[in-house]
Design an enzyme around this catalytic site. Structure first.
Site, PDB file in Angstrom:
ATOM      1  CE  LYS A  83      47.231  46.051  30.233  1.00 46.27           C
ATOM      2  NZ  LYS A  83      46.439  45.843  31.483  1.00 46.27           N
ATOM      3  CB  SER A 158      45.166  42.316  30.974  1.00 47.51           C
ATOM      4  OG  SER A 158      45.023  43.604  31.545  1.00 47.51           O
ATOM      5  CB  SER A 182      44.687  43.792  34.619  1.00 42.68           C
ATOM      6  OG  SER A 182      43.699  42.962  34.065  1.00 42.68           O
TER       7      SER A 182
END
Length: 471
Positions: A83, A158, A182
């Site tokens: 990520k 997220s 997230s």
């Protein structure tokens, strides 16, 4: 009514080196010599190319990916992504923001090293909303990350880019992290297993160690429970926790029957929609049929919890605005998106409350522990309503409307971040109208990941999770 068709659904499953393997299965095939790590990486690259134009999940690619130095890890040779809020040597870390020009990281972040110790082959980095603040991966002036089950819908946030790639079958697992939901939110949106570990179970980030309350845990999103279990065992091998009981490798359900509390509406008055309510009720009925005791529970959380979390959230945005030059010399907080700026302005109006906010948030663990008396786990929705369409939570929406929508959507996940307890999203249901996945969440006491994984294995075995390639 919208239904699945070739215009709205996208996946990359095909007859290649990856096949339909999860990460555990692919690593086993590589160890047996049925495929090589290089073949697996090339197949994953081809799959990513096949779906990326429709998903928009990738931030940047590794130019020449090579397997990690560890060849004996649980996921040796398994292709994956990191990520883009975590440093990976040689790649820029952009945090999903247009407020600065990112520079290449000089070294791996602590968690990146832990992740690499499992033997994965990193192909690149996935997109996230600005600084991970939003529960959807959407932008001002850029294309969103789209849900592979229905490309008109949000992939969540997220860790939306990671979830989209895994759900579409481009890679078996991908890195995710969770500061308010997230990992669990995009897992719920995309039909994945998303385990947020206990605070301290994996290595903390440098930023987490500096905050008055560490709310962020790193992990993965996966299509199978055994991948989540294998990751946790591998992470524990790399760095055992000194404060938490060991988990070890969980390989299936337990014969022990549990007492599980369930709630359907949030502690701060947000009512859950009908489809999500039915998902929780059906999962509760399944657990009862399997011999577990399931009973309603009320979490005795301070009524101001949601307001306090929002203030703390705003503090993070304020601090990023102040320290942004550490990310890039051209950082300009005026270029942050409307959600980040709105949270910052909220905080500036309420900053004097900070000591009380932090004190009350830290006390939440006492009330949460009291709610668990006599219970092994608590079950709830992940989100208050089903996955929204692209645009509903966009940072282009006026802040006052946007924050109201977010609070009415992310009504369950933040408590576990504040308390530091483990929590897992499981794709046990889907909406009747559109067939989109719905996640049901299980939470436990600190260090109780084994119980979470055992109940997840049991539910997965009883009714295997839906697969996008079968649509």
């Amino acid at each position: 009514m919208t239904t699945f068709d070739e215009l709205t659904t996208v996946h990359a499953f095909r007859d290649d080196a990856l096949g339909e393997h999860d990460a555990v299965g692919l690593a086993a095939a590589i160890r047996r010599g049925e495929v090589s790590a290089a073949e697996a990486a090339r197949a994953a690259q081809d799959r990513v190319r096949a779906v990326e134009a429709r998903l928009g999940a990738v931030q940047t690619y590794v130019e020449n990916p090579v397997p990690a130095a560890s060849t004996g890890g649980a996921f040796a040779g398994v292709p994956t992504f990191v990520k883009d809020n975590t440093d990976y040597e040689g790649l820029p870390t952009g945090h999903g923001s247009a407020a600065f020009r990112p520079r290449a990281a000089r070294q791996h972040a602590p968690f990146a090293r832990q992740f690499l110790s499992t033997g994965v082959t990193v192909l690149g980095k996935t997109r996230l909303p600005e600084f991970g603040f939003s529960p959807t991966t959407e932008y001002v002036g850029a294309e969103p990350v789209r849900n592979p089950w229905h490309t008109d819908c949000s992939a969540g946030g997220s860790s939306g880019g990671s979830a989209a790639l895994v759900a579409a079958g481009a890679v078996p697992i991908a890195h995710a992290n969770d500061g308010g939901g997230s990992i669990r939110i995009p897992s719920a949106c995309c039909g994945l297993v998303g385990l947020k570990p206990s605070r301290g179970r994996v290595v903390p980030s440098a930023l987490s160690r500096q905050l008055p309350l560490d709310i962020v845990s790193d992990g993965i999103v996966s299509r199978s429970v055994r991948d989540a279990a294998a990751f946790l065992a591998a992470a524990e091998t790399y760095r055992p926790s000194r404060k938490l009981p060991p988990v070890g490798l969980v390989e299936g359900p337990s014969s022990r029957r549990l007492r599980i509390g369930f709630l359907i509406d949030s502690v701060h008055g947000v009512r859950t929609d009908t489809a999500t309510r039915e998902a929780v009720e059906k999962t509760a009925a399944t657990l009862g049929r399997l011999g577990h005791t399931v009973e309603p529970v009320e979490l005795r959380i301070d009524p101001v919890f949601a307001d306090d979390f929002r203030t703390y959230w705003g503090m993070l945005s304020f601090l990023l605005g102040v320290t942004g030059r550490s990310l890039g010399e051209d950082f300009d907080r005026r270029r942050m998106d409307s959600l980040s700026l709105g949270l910052r302005e909220d905080y500036l109006r309420n900053w004097r409350r900070t000591p009380g906010v932090v004190r009350r948030l830290k006390r939440t663990k006492e009330a949460y522990a009291a709610s668990f008396r006599g219970l092994d786990l608590v079950m709830s929705p992940v989100l208050a309503h089903t996955t929204p369409r692209i645009g509903h939570l966009s940072p282009t929406v006026p802040y006052a409307t946007l924050i109201e929508r977010i609070v009415g959507y992310v009504a369950f996940t933040p408590v576990d971040n504040v308390v530091g307890t483990p929590s897992v999203s499981l794709p046990t249901a889907s909406s009747t109208e559109e067939g989109l996945p719905i996640g049901v969440m299980f939470s436990g006491r600190p260090g109780s990941e084994r119980k979470l994984l055992e109940i997840a294995f049991e539910l997965e075995a009883d009714r295997p999770f839906r697969r996008i390639q079968d649509l």
